[in-house]
Scaffold this motif. Structure first.
Motif, PDB file in Angstrom:
ATOM      1  N   LEU A  89       6.431   1.156  -0.228  1.00 16.29           N
ATOM      2  CA  LEU A  89       5.353   0.189  -0.054  1.00 16.29           C
ATOM      3  C   LEU A  89       5.174  -0.164   1.418  1.00 16.29           C
ATOM      4  O   LEU A  89       4.036  -0.277   1.913  1.00 16.29           O
ATOM      5  CB  LEU A  89       5.667  -1.073  -0.865  1.00 16.29           C
ATOM      6  N   GLN A 141       1.836   0.553   3.610  1.00 18.10           N
ATOM      7  CA  GLN A 141       1.097  -0.523   4.284  1.00 18.10           C
ATOM      8  C   GLN A 141       0.971  -0.248   5.777  1.00 18.10           C
ATOM      9  O   GLN A 141      -0.059  -0.566   6.392  1.00 18.10           O
ATOM     10  CB  GLN A 141       1.798  -1.867   4.060  1.00 18.10           C
ATOM     11  N   ASP A 155      -2.112  -2.681  -3.775  1.00 20.45           N
ATOM     12  CA  ASP A 155      -2.101  -3.770  -4.746  1.00 20.45           C
ATOM     13  C   ASP A 155      -1.298  -3.365  -5.993  1.00 20.45           C
ATOM     14  O   ASP A 155      -0.486  -4.143  -6.505  1.00 20.45           O
ATOM     15  CB  ASP A 155      -3.536  -4.133  -5.125  1.00 20.45           C
ATOM     16  N   ARG A 196       2.394  -3.234  -5.040  1.00 24.05           N
ATOM     17  CA  ARG A 196       2.966  -4.578  -4.908  1.00 24.05           C
ATOM     18  C   ARG A 196       3.275  -5.164  -6.288  1.00 24.05           C
ATOM     19  O   ARG A 196       4.347  -5.738  -6.498  1.00 24.05           O
ATOM     20  CB  ARG A 196       1.996  -5.486  -4.151  1.00 24.05           C
ATOM     21  N   LYS A 197       2.327  -5.005  -7.184  1.00 21.46           N
ATOM     22  CA  LYS A 197       2.544  -5.513  -8.541  1.00 21.46           C
ATOM     23  C   LYS A 197       3.693  -4.775  -9.217  1.00 21.46           C
ATOM     24  O   LYS A 197       4.507  -5.379  -9.933  1.00 21.46           O
ATOM     25  CB  LYS A 197       1.271  -5.367  -9.369  1.00 21.46           C
ATOM     26  N   LEU A 217       8.918  -8.407   1.232  1.00 23.08           N
ATOM     27  CA  LEU A 217       7.566  -8.617   0.705  1.00 23.08           C
ATOM     28  C   LEU A 217       6.869  -9.762   1.428  1.00 23.08           C
ATOM     29  O   LEU A 217       5.658  -9.707   1.678  1.00 23.08           O
ATOM     30  CB  LEU A 217       7.631  -8.907  -0.802  1.00 23.08           C
ATOM     31  N   LEU A 265       3.514  -9.602   3.521  1.00 20.63           N
ATOM     32  CA  LEU A 265       2.426 -10.529   3.229  1.00 20.63           C
ATOM     33  C   LEU A 265       1.829 -11.108   4.506  1.00 20.63           C
ATOM     34  O   LEU A 265       0.602 -11.291   4.609  1.00 20.63           O
ATOM     35  CB  LEU A 265       2.949 -11.657   2.332  1.00 20.63           C
ATOM     36  N   THR A 305      -2.838  -9.549   3.564  1.00 22.89           N
ATOM     37  CA  THR A 305      -3.073 -10.189   2.277  1.00 22.89           C
ATOM     38  C   THR A 305      -4.541 -10.029   1.913  1.00 22.89           C
ATOM     39  O   THR A 305      -5.362  -9.634   2.746  1.00 22.89           O
ATOM     40  CB  THR A 305      -2.669 -11.678   2.305  1.00 22.89           C
ATOM     41  N   ASP A 364      -3.958 -11.013  -4.278  1.00 24.28           N
ATOM     42  CA  ASP A 364      -2.649 -10.529  -3.844  1.00 24.28           C
ATOM     43  C   ASP A 364      -1.566 -11.157  -4.729  1.00 24.28           C
ATOM     44  O   ASP A 364      -1.461 -12.386  -4.832  1.00 24.28           O
ATOM     45  CB  ASP A 364      -2.432 -10.922  -2.381  1.00 24.28           C
ATOM     46  N   ILE A 368       1.735 -11.186  -4.312  1.00 23.15           N
ATOM     47  CA  ILE A 368       2.943 -11.659  -3.625  1.00 23.15           C
ATOM     48  C   ILE A 368       2.977 -13.181  -3.495  1.00 23.15           C
ATOM     49  O   ILE A 368       3.980 -13.801  -3.858  1.00 23.15           O
ATOM     50  CB  ILE A 368       3.097 -10.973  -2.251  1.00 23.15           C
ATOM     51  N   ARG A 421       6.133 -14.250  -5.733  1.00 22.92           N
ATOM     52  CA  ARG A 421       7.348 -14.242  -4.915  1.00 22.92           C
ATOM     53  C   ARG A 421       8.096 -15.572  -4.929  1.00 22.92           C
ATOM     54  O   ARG A 421       9.340 -15.579  -5.097  1.00 22.92           O
ATOM     55  CB  ARG A 421       7.004 -13.841  -3.485  1.00 22.92           C
TER      56      ARG A 421
END
Length: 744
Positions: A164, A168, A206, A209-210, A279, A283, A287, A291, A293, A297
């Motif tokens: 990830l 990014q 996205d 991240r999920k 994470l 972020l 973002t 989002d 996170i 989080r």
């Protein structure tokens, strides 16, 4: 056969128990190489005598040096290396505290005897079975499997977070590249295609991240479920096994396995925490609407911190309960102003914590007692042989505070020995931004001010730990519950196996059950025995309680007849009625040894004889107590015992130990000297005194079936009788025996 030779012949399940208590404090190589020498020394006495302990330590080093010379000639490189290491250990670790090595070796020998005794018992009792059932073993394996799976999942999630992060960074680079272009360039077809590609990347980001958050959530959930269920049960089971081991039961293992599980879970939680921090870092760089996170989080981080708090709190345990080195078989009984030891361990073994955790020891808050000595120490990984993160307090001693009136509190025997206290420990862990306060306590202890209170105090410890697994019920004896007699009998057998090296068989336990139950016809598997009947109420027609009677027997065995007991030649617990049933059909001269039911700490022997008319008769001697046995070993008494019949012919009536073992075959190896070694009185005496010899003489009349009184049958050595015959005529001896006024 040496004790060590017997140990080596045990089944593998018992050998595994032996392996648990040999470590770098007392390596097994030394136990093996110096087996006979070690067993011939009095380590228990040295544990309470510093001068004696220093001599034994020096002699032990000399023995190691002799072994070094031998293996050097054999060129055994591995053994040479190990012996040099052991020699360095003995000189460095114990030179300033020789009593410590004496305590360690004494405990090892005692545990060996207990294991040998357990191995010789035909069946396990209900308590031991409950501690070793297959369900517990299966759960242990499941816990270890799940912990390993969780660790793997956390490591796999690390790779997802890394992917990830790389994704990014690529998105960030391509997005900034487009942002740096002139406005005219942004309208080109290629740029529009790039924007579409970036949108696809953002959608992937996205999704990833999920996905990462979902995986982290699953790892946290698995840890939560494991901690709430199986791991908690494992820890509680270990604590229960520790309770039972403290009152003489099987050794409790499994703490190293628990440490491994706790450590791996802590490492996994800290790994998840770092993933959540990463994470958060991602972020701050990127973002967007929706989002996941910022939404998920904080909740996940809160849960991780909560689990870490709980894991650390549960991991702070008392590895070895408070115990005076002078009474290793009586843990949790502490005497005022006498040092005791206690060891704690943090089951989360992280290098960052070495020497960083300072533990403070205190006593419960009733202000009656305080702890003197070094009561604050740092946990470290250097003192324990297995490298665990632990701390051992060795110089604590309880002191009783004076009351406001200037006098000490009530020290009546019942109040003291039934009043429970707790040694508490507190510390603080600061790690990776977390500050966690930890507390734990010992099992309840009993304070005594005089060693005479120790037996009743130990009875309280037995009853508490048998009856409850509550580690902190200090008001337990306000209303002590009854105990199942079958479980209590098992624990009583443990007292014998742990303290004097041989447990009780079913026949011996049946006799104790009858003594406790009286004429009750209920099976002792269902019988509930009260605390009062065990330890407070006198036995019928006696001036002492059941427990005081049993404790006196333990003391008698330990100090005076231990080898005979370990060999199994002392039947001990048999009623007068039962002994006559056993002996009546046996060869005349067959005898057995039993403990006195009327005299504290007494042992007697009864033999069967046959009268001229064919009737069977039985004779019992007055019980021997510790005073008489201190003067003459019991085996020698059995060898030399004589009675004078009506025709003045002295003879030893003891021929066969029940059922049919020749007396000398049973006891020959325990005779301390040969008969007829008593020196004759010299003609002139010494220093102006006429020499004298104390001669106990007993007589049995032909027409008697029982001795006139217990004191009629007393021991007389053949050598003493020989001296008597040299100085007195047979008529004079007869007159002396018959005279009622013959006592000095």
């Amino acid at each position: 056969m040496s004790q060590w030779s017997q140990v080596q012949q045990l089944e593998i399940k018992f050998l595994e128990q032996v392996d648990q208590f040999y470590d770098d404090n007392f390596p097994m190589e030394i136990r093996h190489l110096l087996a006979q020498w070690i067993e011939s020394q009095d380590w228990e006495a040295a544990a309470n005598n510093e001068a004696m302990a220093m001599i034994l330590l020096q002699n032990l080093i000399i023995q190691v040096d002799e072994q070094l010379d031998r293996v050097s000639q054999e060129k055994n490189l591995l053994l040479i290396h190990n012996l040099k290491r052991v020699r360095k250990l003995l000189q460095g670790k114990y030179h300033g505290n020789p009593m410590h090595i004496a305590v360690i070796i004494s405990n090892c020998l005692r545990e060996e005897r207990r294991i040998l005794a357990a191995a010789s018992m035909p069946v396990q009792g209900p308590l031991e079975k409950s501690l070793q059932n297959s369900v517990v073993s299966e759960r242990q394996r499941n816990v270890e499997h799940k912990v390993s799976a969780i660790k793997n999942s956390a490591q796999m999630t690390d790779q997802d977070v890394k992917y990830l992060e790389d994704l990014q960074e690529e998105f960030d680079f391509r997005y900034k590249t487009i942002q740096s272009l002139e406005q005219n360039d942004k309208n080109s077809v290629l740029i529009k295609q790039e924007m579409l590609a970036l949108q696809t990347m953002l959608n992937t980001l996205d999704y990833k991240r999920k996905e990462v958050l979902s995986k982290i959530g699953r790892v946290i959930h698995e840890i939560d479920m494991l901690m709430s269920n199986m791991l908690t049960e494992e820890l509680l089971d270990w604590k229960r096994r520790q309770q039972i081991a403290c009152i003489g039961g099987p050794l409790h293992g499994g703490l190293d396995q628990l440490q491994n599980c706790f450590t791996l879970l802590a490492e996994s939680l800290f790994q998840v925490r770092r993933q959540l921090e990463k994470l958060d870092e991602l972020l701050t760089r990127l973002t967007y609407d929706g989002d996941p996170i910022p939404v998920q989080r904080p909740q996940l981080l809160e849960k991780v911190n909560f689990l870490l708090y709980n894991l650390f709190r549960n991991s702070f345990v008392v590895e070895r309960q408070p115990c005076m080195p002078t009474h290793p078989q009586r843990p949790m009984v502490l005497k005022t102003l006498i040092q005791f030891t206690v060891k704690l361990r943090l089951l989360i073994k992280l290098p960052e914590l070495n020497y960083q955790i300072r533990v403070k020891a205190t006593i419960d808050n009733n202000r009656r007692f305080v702890l003197c000595g070094t009561h604050v120490k740092a946990m470290n990984m250097d003192e324990s042989a297995n490298g665990s993160l632990s701390v051992e307090f060795r110089h604590l001693q309880p002191k009783e505070m004076k009351t406001s009136a200037g006098s000490k509190g009530n020290e009546g025997p019942h109040m003291v020995t039934e009043e429970l206290h707790s040694i508490s420990f507190e510390t603080q862990v600061c790690l990776y931004g977390l500050t966690i306060n930890l507390e734990t306590s010992s099992l309840p202890v009993v304070m005594i001010s005089n060693v005479s209170q120790l037996p009743n105090a130990w009875a309280s410890i037995i009853w508490y730990n048998l009856s409850t697994n509550d580690p902190q019920n200090l008001s337990f004896f306000n209303n002590p519950p009854a105990a199942t007699l079958s479980q209590l009998l098992e624990v009583l057998s443990w007292q014998f196996s742990s303290y004097v090296g041989r447990g009780l068989n079913s026949e011996q336990l049946n006799m104790l059950a009858e003594k406790l139950m009286g004429k009750c016809q209920v099976s002792y598997n269902d019988y509930q025995l009260s605390w009062a009947k065990f330890c407070k109420e006198h036995l019928p027609g006696k001036s002492f309680t059941f427990w005081v009677w049993l404790e006196a027997i333990l003391d008698l065995i330990k100090k005076h007849i231990l080898p005979l007991w370990i060999d199994g030649y002392v039947m001990g617990f048999v009623s007068k009625e039962k002994e006559r049933i056993l002996l009546k059909d046996k060869t005349p001269g067959t005898f057995l040894l039993r403990f006195s039911e009327s005299n504290l700490g007494g042992i007697t022997f009864t033999w069967v004889d046959q009268l001229e008319n064919g009737d069977v008769t039985f004779h019992s001697v007055e019980p021997y107590n510790k005073g008489r046995l201190s003067a003459l070993p019991f085996a020698d008494i059995l060898r030399d015992y004589k009675v004078i019949m009506a025709d003045n012919v002295p003879e030893n009536p003891l021929k066969y130990l029940y059922p049919d073992i020749p007396k000398d075959k049973a006891f020959g190896k325990h005779y301390s000297c040969q008969p007829n070694e008593v020196s004759k009185p010299s003609d002139g005496g010494g220093k102006g005194y006429v020499p004298s010899v104390f001669i106990p003489v007993s007589k049995i009349l032909n027409d008697s079936t029982e001795p006139h009184s217990p004191s009629d049958l007393l021991p007389m050595s053949p050598s003493v009788y020989a001296v008597l015959r040299e100085h007195l005529s047979p008529t004079a001896i007869e007159t002396a025996v018959s005279c009622k006024a013959s006592h000095p």
